[in-house]
Design an enzyme around this catalytic site. Structure first.
Site, short mmCIF file in Angstrom:
data_model
loop_
_atom_site.label_atom_id
_atom_site.label_comp_id
_atom_site.label_asym_id
_atom_site.label_seq_id
_atom_site.Cartn_x
_atom_site.Cartn_y
_atom_site.Cartn_z
N PHE A 1 -34.60 9.37 3.62
CA PHE A 1 -34.47 9.77 5.02
C PHE A 1 -35.05 11.15 5.32
CE2 PHE A 1 -30.68 7.39 7.14
CZ PHE A 1 -31.56 6.42 7.58
N GLU A 2 -35.57 11.32 6.53
CA GLU A 2 -35.98 12.62 7.07
C GLU A 2 -36.92 13.37 6.13
OE1 GLU A 2 -32.99 15.00 8.92
OE2 GLU A 2 -31.75 13.28 9.44
N GLY A 3 -37.82 12.64 5.53
CA GLY A 3 -38.74 13.23 4.57
C GLY A 3 -38.26 12.94 3.16
N ARG B 1 -32.29 18.72 9.24
CA ARG B 1 -32.04 18.33 7.85
C ARG B 1 -30.79 18.97 7.25
NH1 ARG B 1 -38.01 18.99 7.11
NH2 ARG B 1 -38.85 16.87 7.07
#
Length: 621
Positions: free
Chosen positions: A425-427, A304
């Site tokens: 995105f990504e959480g 992240r």
């Protein structure tokens, strides 16, 4: 330093820092060793672990020369050969562009050198992200391949798995995808329904299920897939747990839907992926059976932070483009650059870029240390801050440009569309705020368990200690966490900002103890509280990063370091004031706390599933 004395000069701040007795009720390899230290978690205790973040991380001259030599050809390619407008319009990255990306080594940036990759450190990977951000679709394609698609093999794969899969993934001969999200499970990864059943001969798992929103889903040869499996617990009972698998398209039974028609990042390939009776050798289990959720979280947590450098690179280019326009465009016989409201927008963009850049490289530097610290919270904070800053700053840039920013003849509207996904995105940022707050509170809770128990039991010595703290705070307690002074680590020109950071940190630690005492384990359900906790921590980490970076810039005499000091001090003052307000809101009885009203309004709307106010033209008779 005035500590909470200064903090208590305002009524709101005083409430936020009330007493705690509220109720008695050498090779550049991607390091994969276990985490041993953490910085952000200690902030929950009101402590600053200076050695983790001061001085600001540096790379060796050799490493700097190497990355600069690598950047030249990559930047030249993106500037001269990548047609982002065409990619956006056609919804596809041309094959020749993908081949060039492969020839430049961009599919194996963090794959260790012994497996054919470049073995970039996290810092070098971040630096390259600034250049790759010139095209959103390419950025996402490359990130999905290596930041999450193949990352599980690096982090949890066996030597045999690494040797088998990483070389072709590093060269780009094979492309990877990360398959977690399903039609019925978005952020709730634990509720996935895909199932892998062990064959009778125990040599294969038979996988069935569907995944959605899979970036590279139609391009990938190799998939990291998560599915429910039966696991025998230590007590002999059989339970469903998630297991991670390396799945080859050639295993059979792997199909994908047509690419999604998306708002932004239109050139990236996003589609559904289906698995029907796909036979997976047991050797392709990634990690241990039943440990898939942990594998997934480790993959996501590890990548992240790089979003910060991608967005910073984007914003720095955006500043250049809009500054040129503002300095030449005239209205009312004045250049746009002479108007205060336009100047405010440029100050905002520069400040956000500086903060996220500082947070990113501070996090990358910590991760690159031997025996790297647990940076999962730091990485999540970088992602939340940078994604929200991207959306805000690109919107402000369009405001400066007026109609030009809204037309397809220019890249600005495409950039706006491309950046919106970053908050998902990504959480999602909502989920990540919960993660940031709960992870830190869990850490603090383990350490403060005895004290909180004693306060609840009204143990005299602990209560008197708490009352004494409260009294000292009200009289103007001195807070000195070692950032300034003769042995301080922050440059004197940043001393006032460092003091504000220390005050916020101290009072945050006190407030955390109050929250744990008030809510106990039920704090997990208090999302509005957790949001404020996360926001405070994000600000504190941003303050940490800019103070460390600006101090280093002054010390070594970097060009325009006075501009860095200006940006750092401005951010720290703003963050400090935001934190004061958030701390005051964490007091249940403060007028700034509108949690009950928010919940009531929402409940009334959702009961009717509509806006329920009468129309302003309605009459009763």
């Amino acid at each position: 330093m005035s500590g909470c004395g200064l903090f208590l000069r305002t009524t709101a701040a005083a409430r936020a820092c009330r007493g705690l007795v509220v109720s008695t009720a050498n090779r550049r390899l991607l390091r994969t060793s276990p985490p041993v230290r953490a910085f952000a978690k200690e902030l929950f205790l009101g402590k600053i672990k200076k050695k983790e973040v001061f001085p600001f991380p540096e790379v060796s001259q050799d490493e700097l020369n190497e990355i600069n030599q690598f950047l030249g050809p990559v930047e030249k390619f993106f500037t001269e050969e990548v047609d982002s407008r065409k990619i956006d319009q056609e919804g596809k990255i041309p094959d020749e562009t993908l081949e060039k990306l492969k020839s430049l080594g961009l599919f194996g940036l963090q794959v260790p050198e012994e497996y054919g990759g470049l073995g970039f450190s996290n810092t070098m990977y971040s630096r390259l992200g600034e250049i790759i951000s010139m095209d959103g679709s390419i950025t996402v394609t490359l990130a999905a391949h290596q930041a999450i698609g193949l990352k599980g093999i690096i982090l949890a794969g066996t030597e045999e798995q690494k040797a088998k899969y990483l070389p072709k993934l590093a060269s780009g001969e094979h492309i990877a995808a990360f398959c977690l999200t399903e039609p019925a499970s978005g952020s709730d990864a634990a509720s996935i329904r895909s199932r892998a059943t062990l064959s009778e001969d125990k040599k294969h798992y038979i996988l069935n299920g569907s995944k959605v929103w899979i970036t590279n889903g139609g391009l990938a040869n190799i998939f990291t897939v998560f599915a429910k499996t039966e696991v025998v617990d230590s007590d002999g009972s059989v339970k469903d747990k998630i297991t991670a698998f390396i799945v080859e398209r050639d295993f059979g039974g792997v199909t994908n839907g047509k690419p999604e028609d998306k708002l932004g990042i239109r050139g990236s390939n996003t589609c559904e992926v289906h698995f029907e009776n796909t036979k997976i050798p047991v050797e392709n289990i990634l990690g241990e059976v039943g440990d898939g959720f942990k594998v997934a979280m480790n993959i996501l947590n590890s990548g992240r932070f790089s979003m910060g450098s991608v967005v910073a690179g984007l914003l720095k280019r955006l500043i250049e483009m809009t500054a040129e326009y503002a300095c030449t465009r005239k209205q009312f016989n004045k250049r746009l650059s002479e108007f205060g409201l336009i100047q405010e927008k440029f100050a905002l963009m520069a400040q956000k870029a500086y903060v996220m850049e500082s947070m990113t490289y501070l996090t990358a530097g910590m991760l690159d240390q031997p025996g790297f610290p647990d940076c999962s919270i730091e990485a999540a904070m970088v992602k939340v801050f940078s994604s929200e800053a991207a959306w805000q700053c690109v919107s402000e840039a369009l405001q400066i440009l007026g109609g030009l920013g809204y037309t397809r003849d220019y890249p600005y509207e495409r950039i706006l569309r491309d950046t919106r996904i970053l908050l998902i995105f990504e959480g999602t940022n909502e989920i990540l705020r919960m993660y940031i707050a709960l992870t830190g509170l869990q850490h603090a809770g383990r350490i403060l368990t005895t004290r909180i128990h004693e306060l609840k039991q009204a143990k005299v010595s602990t209560v008197m200690d708490t009352v004494g703290r409260r009294l000292r705070d009200s009289l103007g307690r001195t807070v000195d966490l070692g950032l300034t002074g003769n042995h301080g680590v922050v440059h004197p020109s940043l001393a006032d900002s460092a003091n504000k950071f220390e005050e916020n940190t101290y009072c945050f630690g006190r407030t955390v103890e109050t929250l744990l005492l008030r809510f106990g384990k039920t704090i997990m359900e208090e999302q509005l509280v957790l949001k404020r906790v996360a926001n405070i921590l994000i600000n504190l980490y941003g303050m940490t990063a800019v103070l460390s970076r600006a101090s280093r810039s002054i010390r070594i005499g970097l060009r325009n370091h006075d501009h860095e000091v200006l940006l750092a001090n401005t951010f720290c003052v703003e963050a400090y004031l935001q934190n004061l307000f958030s701390l005051s809101q964490l007091d249940k009885y403060a007028p700034e706390n509108l949690d009950e009203q928010i919940k009531k309004v929402s409940q009334q709307i959702l009961e009717k599933r509509a806006y329920i106010c009468a129309h302003p033209l309605d009459r009763t008779c």
